[in-house]
Each structure stands twice: as C-alpha cells, then as structure tokens.
Scaffold this active site. Structure first.
Site, PDB file in Angstrom:
ATOM      1  N   CYS A  13     -20.841  -6.217 -14.242  1.00 30.35           N
ATOM      2  CA  CYS A  13     -20.300  -4.927 -14.656  1.00 30.35           C
ATOM      3  C   CYS A  13     -19.547  -4.279 -13.502  1.00 30.35           C
ATOM      4  O   CYS A  13     -20.140  -3.950 -12.468  1.00 30.35           O
ATOM      5  CB  CYS A  13     -21.441  -4.021 -15.115  1.00 30.35           C
ATOM      6  SG  CYS A  13     -20.971  -2.306 -15.363  1.00 30.35           S
ATOM      7  N   ASP A 402       8.105 -11.302  19.112  1.00 32.61           N
ATOM      8  CA  ASP A 402       8.045 -11.824  20.470  1.00 32.61           C
ATOM      9  C   ASP A 402       9.035 -12.993  20.528  1.00 32.61           C
ATOM     10  O   ASP A 402       9.388 -13.553  19.487  1.00 32.61           O
ATOM     11  CB  ASP A 402       6.623 -12.297  20.766  1.00 32.61           C
ATOM     12  CG  ASP A 402       6.512 -12.961  22.130  1.00 32.61           C
ATOM     13  OD1 ASP A 402       6.973 -12.353  23.109  1.00 32.61           O
ATOM     14  OD2 ASP A 402       5.983 -14.083  22.191  1.00 32.61           O
TER      15      ASP A 402
END
Length: 698
Positions: A13, A402
C-alpha cells in the site's frame, strides 16, 4: 549520527508507506527517515546510536499497527525482489473470495430476487470480499490514521448499503479488489523489469585452493586469492588476469556492447561476462568493495534521494485525501440537511467522491517512473545517485568540464626536451624522472616512462609534492624542482618560457633553470561530436577549467568548440570560479571531472558528474552521477533519459489528476456513478503504473 536500513517485505500500500515514513520521522531520536515504495527499504538516520534498538522496535510497532501482514527485516543491504507474498500474488483463499463473492453478486441479478433474500445474498457477498478491508479500516481509525483506501472504500460501500444501493456497494468492493490485484501485477512487473536491468550480481566464484577448484560465494573470497572464470560466466570480483586470454562483454557495467580483449596483466571488473577462453584472476578487492557492489549500492540507494516532484506528490497526497473527504461530507450533508434535497441522492454523490479520493495512482507511479529512469541510465553505463539528480539534469543549462582525463585522454607522452646552462637533455630527463618517481600524476608518470631506466630512489631525499604546482626534492644533494611556471615563480627562479600546445614541465637545479620538457595529451575520440550532441540537448553554455597554461587550454577549447575557458588554475581556483558561474547562472550548473583534484569542484556543483571507469574513488564519492566509460557523450544520453522520465512523470500527474477532477465534478453533479469512480481510482492507477514502465526504455 548512524544510519540503518529496514526491509518491509510485503508492503503493498503506497498510502501506508507514506504514513509509515511520516510516523517514523516523528519518533524521538530519529533525524531523518525515507521509505521507498519501489524497493521497500526504510532508511533511518538516528541521532544517538545507543537508541537504535528502541527505535527499531517503535518502527515495528508502527508497521504492525498500519500493515499487520508486513514483515520488518533488519539490516537489509540490497533490494529484495523475491518476497513470499507480493501485492498481486493472490493465494488460493484470496482467489476463492473473489470467485464466491462474484457468484453471489450475480445470483440476485440473474434470478431477479427481491426483498430480504436479495439483501441477504448481497450482504454475504459483501462480507466475504470486504471484511478484510473493513477490519483494516477500523484498526487504522483507532491508530488515528484514518485517511487511507481501506477507510474510504469501507465508508463508501457501507454508505451504499445504507441508502439501498446493495449491488453497487458489493460491486465497488469486488472490482476494487480485482483492480488492486491487477495494480499489484503492474507494480511487480515494473519492479522485475527494473531489477533485471541491474541484475549483474555474480552468484558464485570458482576459488582455486590447494590445487583444487571449489565453488564459493563471492563474499568468501579475499584479496590475493585466485579465481577461475570459465566461458559464459560472470567475473565475480575485480582483479588482474594472471593466466589465459579471452574477450569480455562489459555491457553490464559500461553499457557498451562491443567485446573487449583481455590478456595477462589486464584488469577485469566484477560484472563482466567472459565470452571465450578460460582465465585465472588474482583478486584485487573484496566483494563489498568491488565494482559490481558499488554499482548496485549506487542504483539501489538512489531511491532514498527523492526528486522534488516525488516530495511534492507525497505532501500533496497528505492533504488531497482529507480535503476530498471533507468535501464529500459537505456534499452529503449541506444540500440535504440545509436545503432539503433528497438525502439518498446527495449521499450517493458523496460516496462517489470518497471512492475517487485515494491518490494511489500518483503515489505509486511517480517513484516507479524515476526508478525506471535510473535503471535505464544504469543499463547504458550512467549511474545516477538519486531521482533528484535525474530530475535536475532537465534544468542544466551550463556544463563545466575539466580538461585532462575528461576532454583529453589523460595519456601523456614526452614529445620534446630542451636543455640549458650546459646540461644535457639526458640529464634533464633523468632529474625530472627521479623527481616524479613518487608521483601518481599522469604527467609525472609519462616522464618516468620516457626515462626507460630503473630509478634508484635512494638518491632522493626530502621529497615534497606541491599541489597544482609540481615537485620539490633533494637529489644527490642538489635541490631539484620539477613543475609549472608558478612553482618557479615561488622559488624566484628565472625560466626560459616556451610556447607549446602541450603541457610544459620546467626543471630546475640549485636555483637555476636547466631544462624544459614538453608533454602532449590527446583529445578523446569523438569528443567534438559529443560536445555538439550535449549542446543539442539544450545546454546553452559550455566552460572548460584547466590547470594547464592558458594558451594550451584555449587551443583545446577552440578545437572542441567549448564556449569559455580558464587556464592556470589550482584546485581551489576551480572551486572559486565554479561558485561565480553558479551565481550568474539561472539554471543548474553541472561539473564534469575525473581526478582527485576535481573532488571539491564535483561536490560544489549543482550536479557533479564523474568519469568513473578510470576516475578516482574520491571523484566518484563526491559526484552525483558516474559515467562508467569516461565518455562525455553519455552526458547527452543521460539528459535524454532524464527528459523522457520527466515527460512520463508529468503525463501521469496530468492524467491521474485530470481524470479524478473530471469524475469528481461529474460525481458532484450526479452524473458519474460508482463505476466511473472505481475506474478513476484503480483504473487510473493501473494505466499510470504501466506508463511508468516506459521510463525503462532507452
């Protein structure tokens, strides 16, 4: 601060999952708790470790109160898919309930019974199919957690009986149970589809011991042990091939379908599949530290980092259901009591409201959508550490790269050597190699490789590595400096500068510049097309940060068509510039890097993307997304997966809320019946869940 994980086996549930998470967060001593409905894992951070046992008992009591059939398992470390009784896996008793109730439901309609016999049969059908839901509703009511599907269905169907609508009362409960079954099947299908995408865990290892081969669990193998990998088997642990040669399928880890040749001395990673020859591998890492364990941990734990949309839906669901319930109450009472309208008619409309008011479609389908997107990304070698980062990729408009190891291969070669002040080129290379002999930097390693002689490290004293600048060491009693221009400026040593598109390494001895070594790097294959592909996905601005000199960085950025470039940067400079970029950017900023020096920048970015295959552990730890193949082209693919996932999630939200709103309005005007209401609840849930499965498609 300590974290523990509980597995909630049989939790079906979604509404109850939300309540368990909420009540766990309210326990004294709990700093944060996150329950993921997809993986059924509850992660709990506690302030004081000695209170852990008591908190676990409190959680068990909460679960027992809300979901008595759920089994709480402590210290779960991975996703469990093989539960004994999953939602949708009905046993014979459940099937019999549906069949008997269905038959009883049909009898009055077929035989046209009336009066007490008709009522009796419908009541029997209702008790058989609905008793379990009614009991749960009563328990939740006493637990002060009434607003869930059990309560709503109980009130709506009992109300239907109260106003004489017996067939609809039974039908709603019957079709709700059938719908829940199909919803469970859809959820399980999604879970299994996702689990199959990350099904890379090796089952066993062939351990060589005392001249014999024994089959053991990978967890029982230690560093230094030798294992045999036969054709068709998964490599169970990371290691070095010491005998044999073969080709391996790396697609489980990298997403790349092209087989890779391996020979003696090559490294193989856990999760690779051996295609051909028999190979012997010396183990480098224990199973808990192996590549496959890291990948599974990253993917499985990703569910604990919820996307903003998931958090919104969770909060929305908490208010949505009570609001609709009170509106239903108003619809049932105000027109009939205050305005004198027919009470049965308006009560029926109120019951229609109640059936629609459960937000299961959203609470289940949205986490499934994000988890499916994360699974799809992992299949192509992109590890996303959370739904928040996957959703965040949609908002990235600036990517900062980079240079070394990201745009370029990071494989350096010495191309030229210049010498000054009466020193030969051989002496310059020798001193540089001795100076770099302790360094792990790719440039230092390339100089040592170019020297091609054995290095006598006893000649080296007082070695010191200066981050972002170079090496300082005493060699044969002489003070030697090997590094960039900044290092020599710090030592007040004048240098003869040299223009180069590669990396320039200056060598100094006793305060004098004696030589210059040029080291060149190569662009990664396809990087130009990769940058173009990234821009086509809506990234407006690309920037490159580099520790290399400005001229070299600009040359590289021009070739690959990166918009802006910064050179001559130390690690702290990169962080400072990135912070400035973040301040001036409206969208999210992603940083892409691979080295140890990139870890601070990866951590500071809105989304840190690490090149994982050859990248450092520090960079991978600091990042939010890991590219297993060091290919920046995967970033564009990741953005596409993120966009597809977001599209599916939005579709589910619009569809679920749209249908519910339409049926709510129709119900309020007396046009929609409980049949439409059941579709708006269970039917919409099933459709939304099945739609979420599409997030698995790459």
């Amino acid at each position: 601060m300590k974290e523990f994980i509980l597995g909630l086996e049989g939790l079906n549930c979604a509404g109850c999952a939300s309540k368990i998470e909420k009540l766990t967060n309210e326990i004294d001593g709990v700093d944060n708790a996150t329950l993921d409905f997809v993986t059924k894992k509850l992660r709990v951070e506690v302030v004081e470790e000695d209170r852990t046992t008591g908190i676990i008992e409190e959680i068990k009591n909460i679960v027992k109160r809300l979901e008595p059939g759920v089994n709480v398992v402590e210290e779960i470390t991975s996703v469990q898919y093989n539960h004994h009784h999953e939602h949708g896996d009905l046993d014979k008793r459940d099937i019999m309930k549906i069949l008997i109730s269905g038959i009883l439901f049909a009898i009055p309609w077929l035989s046209k019974l009336d009066g007490i016999p008709r009522f009796t049969i419908y009541l029997a059908a209702y008790v058989i199919i609905g008793s379990e839901i009614i009991i749960k509703a009563i328990k939740n009511l006493f637990a002060k957690q009434p607003f869930d599907e059990n309560f709503l269905m109980t009130v709506a169907t009992l109300g239907a009986f109260a106003i004489g609508e017996y067939p609809e009362g039974v039908a709603v409960m019957l079709f709700y149970q059938i719908g829940e079954f199909f919803q469970g099947l859809a959820v399980n299908h999604s879970r299994k589809s996702i689990s199959s995408l990350i099904d890379i865990r090796p089952d066993y290892a062939n351990l060589e011991k005392d001249g014999e081969i024994i089959i053991v669990s990978p967890k029982e193998v230690h560093v230094g042990d030798r294992i045999i990998v036969k054709p068709g088997e998964k490599v169970p642990l990371d290691g070095i091939v010491i005998e044999g040669k073969s080709t391996v399928d790396t697609s489980n880890i990298t997403g790349e379908p092209v087989p890779k040749e391996i020979n003696i001395g090559d490294r193989v990673l856990s999760g690779f599949i051996n295609n051909e020859g028999l190979i012997k591998v010396e183990v480098e890492k224990q199973f808990k530290d192996s590549t496959v364990s890291k990948i599974l941990d990253l993917v499985e734990n990703a569910a604990s980092r919820k996307a903003p949309t998931e958090n919104f839906i969770t909060k929305f669901a908490r208010y949505y259901t009570p609001v609709v319930v009170f509106i239903a109450l108003a619809i049932g009472i105000i027109p009939s009591v205050l305005l004198g309208y027919n009470i049965s008619d308006w009560a029926y409309r109120a019951f229609v409201f109640l059936v629609i008011s459960c937000p299961c479609a959203l609470v289940i389908s949205i986490p499934l959508g994000f988890f499916g997107g994360i699974g799809a990304a992992s299949k192509v070698g992109i590890l996303v550490k959370g739904g928040n980062y996957l959703e965040g990729l949609n908002e990235v408009d600036t990517i900062v790269f980079d240079k070394t190891g990201t745009i370029t291969k990071g494989i350096f070669k010495v191309t030229t050597i210049d010498s000054y002040n009466g020193v030969t080129e051989e002496e310059v290379l020798e001193l540089a190699a001795l100076g770099e002999s302790f360094s792990n930097h790719p440039i230092g390693k390339s100089i040592v490789e170019a020297y091609e002689k054995e290095i006598d490290k006893t000649r080296i004293d007082n070695y010191r590595e200066i981050p972002g600048k170079g090496i300082e060491a005493e060699i044969d009693g002489n003070m030697v400096f090997v590094g960039n221009k900044k290092l020599f400026e710090d030592q007040n040593i004048k240098i003869t500068e040299k223009a180069s598109i590669g990396t320039t390494v200056y060598v100094g001895k006793n305060g004098v510049h004696i030589g210059t070594i040029e080291v060149s790097d190569e662009l990664k294959e396809g990087v130009i097309e990769d940058i173009r592909s990234i821009k086509s996905e809506g990234v407006k601005r690309t920037i490159m940060l580099s520790g290399d000199k400005e001229e070299t960085a600009k040359k590289v950025s021009k070739i690959v068509d990166i918009d802006e470039v910064y050179g001559n940067l130390l690690p702290q400079d990169k962080v400072k510039i990135l912070e400035e970029i973040i301040k001036e950017t409206r969208g999210k900023v992603a940083f892409v890097g691979d080295g140890v020096n990139d870890a601070p920048v990866l951590a500071r970015a809105d989304i840190g993307i690490a090149m994982g295959a050859l990248g450092s552990d520090a960079a991978i730890e600091a990042s939010n997304i890991v590219i297993m193949t060091d290919e920046i082209g995967k970033i564009a693919k990741g953005i596409r997966i993120a966009k597809n996932t977001k599209k599916i999630v939005v579709q589910n939200i619009v569809f679920a809320l749209g249908v519910k709103l339409i049926v709510l309005v129709l119900g309020a005007f007396g046009i929609a019946t409980m049949w439409e209401a059941v579709f708006a609840d269970v039917g919409v849930s099933i459709i939304a869940i099945l739609n979420s499965v599409r997030a698995l498609k790459i």
